[in-house]
Design a protein around this motif. Sequence first.
Motif, PDB file in Angstrom:
ATOM      1  N   ALA A  27      49.950-109.893   7.498  1.00  0.00           N
ATOM      2  CA  ALA A  27      49.967-110.917   6.395  1.00  0.00           C
ATOM      3  C   ALA A  27      48.655-111.595   6.468  1.00  0.00           C
ATOM      4  O   ALA A  27      48.084-112.047   5.300  1.00  0.00           O
ATOM      5  N   ILE A  28      47.944-111.905   7.649  1.00  0.00           N
ATOM      6  CA  ILE A  28      47.132-112.966   7.783  1.00  0.00           C
ATOM      7  C   ILE A  28      45.720-112.029   7.476  1.00  0.00           C
ATOM      8  O   ILE A  28      44.785-112.615   6.513  1.00  0.00           O
ATOM      9  N   ALA A  29      45.500-111.083   7.821  1.00  0.00           N
ATOM     10  CA  ALA A  29      44.702-110.231   7.426  1.00  0.00           C
ATOM     11  C   ALA A  29      44.533-110.099   5.828  1.00  0.00           C
ATOM     12  O   ALA A  29      43.446-110.125   5.199  1.00  0.00           O
ATOM     13  N   TRP A  30      45.426-109.731   5.109  1.00  0.00           N
ATOM     14  CA  TRP A  30      45.462-109.662   3.522  1.00  0.00           C
ATOM     15  C   TRP A  30      45.458-110.861   2.967  1.00  0.00           C
ATOM     16  O   TRP A  30      44.629-110.995   1.953  1.00  0.00           O
ATOM     17  N   PHE A  49      43.331-113.146   4.270  1.00  0.00           N
ATOM     18  CA  PHE A  49      41.921-113.641   4.018  1.00  0.00           C
ATOM     19  C   PHE A  49      40.875-112.614   3.330  1.00  0.00           C
ATOM     20  O   PHE A  49      39.818-112.740   3.357  1.00  0.00           O
ATOM     21  N   ALA A  50      41.766-111.518   2.939  1.00  0.00           N
ATOM     22  CA  ALA A  50      41.129-110.412   2.250  1.00  0.00           C
ATOM     23  C   ALA A  50      41.215-110.596   0.747  1.00  0.00           C
ATOM     24  O   ALA A  50      40.623-109.737   0.061  1.00  0.00           O
ATOM     25  N   GLY A  51      41.719-111.723   0.613  1.00  0.00           N
ATOM     26  CA  GLY A  51      41.905-112.281  -1.064  1.00  0.00           C
ATOM     27  C   GLY A  51      43.152-111.816  -1.425  1.00  0.00           C
ATOM     28  O   GLY A  51      43.363-111.942  -2.880  1.00  0.00           O
ATOM     29  N   LYS A  52      44.243-111.326  -0.770  1.00  0.00           N
ATOM     30  CA  LYS A  52      45.554-111.113  -1.438  1.00  0.00           C
ATOM     31  C   LYS A  52      46.454-112.115  -0.996  1.00  0.00           C
ATOM     32  O   LYS A  52      46.819-111.917   0.300  1.00  0.00           O
ATOM     33  N   GLN A  53      46.771-112.845  -1.845  1.00  0.00           N
ATOM     34  CA  GLN A  53      47.762-114.257  -1.858  1.00  0.00           C
ATOM     35  C   GLN A  53      48.783-113.665  -1.064  1.00  0.00           C
ATOM     36  O   GLN A  53      49.703-112.796  -1.570  1.00  0.00           O
ATOM     37  N   GLN A  54      49.404-114.351   0.072  1.00  0.00           N
ATOM     38  CA  GLN A  54      50.692-113.819   0.906  1.00  0.00           C
ATOM     39  C   GLN A  54      51.686-114.959   0.471  1.00  0.00           C
ATOM     40  O   GLN A  54      51.349-116.266   1.196  1.00  0.00           O
ATOM     41  N   GLU A  55      52.469-114.837  -0.270  1.00  0.00           N
ATOM     42  CA  GLU A  55      53.495-116.044  -0.625  1.00  0.00           C
ATOM     43  C   GLU A  55      54.289-116.568   0.771  1.00  0.00           C
ATOM     44  O   GLU A  55      54.728-115.673   1.326  1.00  0.00           O
TER      45      GLU A  55
END
Length: 153
Positions: free
Chosen positions: A76-79, A81-87
């Motif tokens: 989730a951290i990878a996504w 900071f890749a620009g995919k918001q993780q609620e």
Amino acid sequence: MDARTLRNCFGKFATGVTVVTWFEGEEKRGITVNSFTSVSLDPALALISIDKNASAYKGLQGKSFTINVLSADQEAIAWQFAGKQQEGLQIDWDSTGIAPKIKGSIAWMECKPWKVYDGGDHDLFIGEIQQIHQQDGDGLTFFQGKMGTTRGL
């Protein structure tokens, strides 16, 4: 050749997943990077490749940074900071030193800027490693656009 075909070809190479982090004033910033490699042991140098069109590109200029090697449970951290918001994602930070670190990473390398080289549509940022940390655990991997782990290796 078109860019998508080339990107797919590069995607056949499995990589680890890192998040490169730095301070922007009091704020912590970061970008997911899988273009990371060791350069030299003496002096201790590491390289990251950043797209010149990435929003993080300008923020990283001249800044000390940390290369956080993500653990298998940090997808989730990878996504994020890749620009995919993780609620609902909460990141546990270590803000000591010259650049922030993501707690729970299986390794990190804190770097001060060394040199930057033109690499076409990317710049190659070389950092001089100042501090390191590592711990046991499985790493997060990226292959053909999908996340995986080093479990079982």
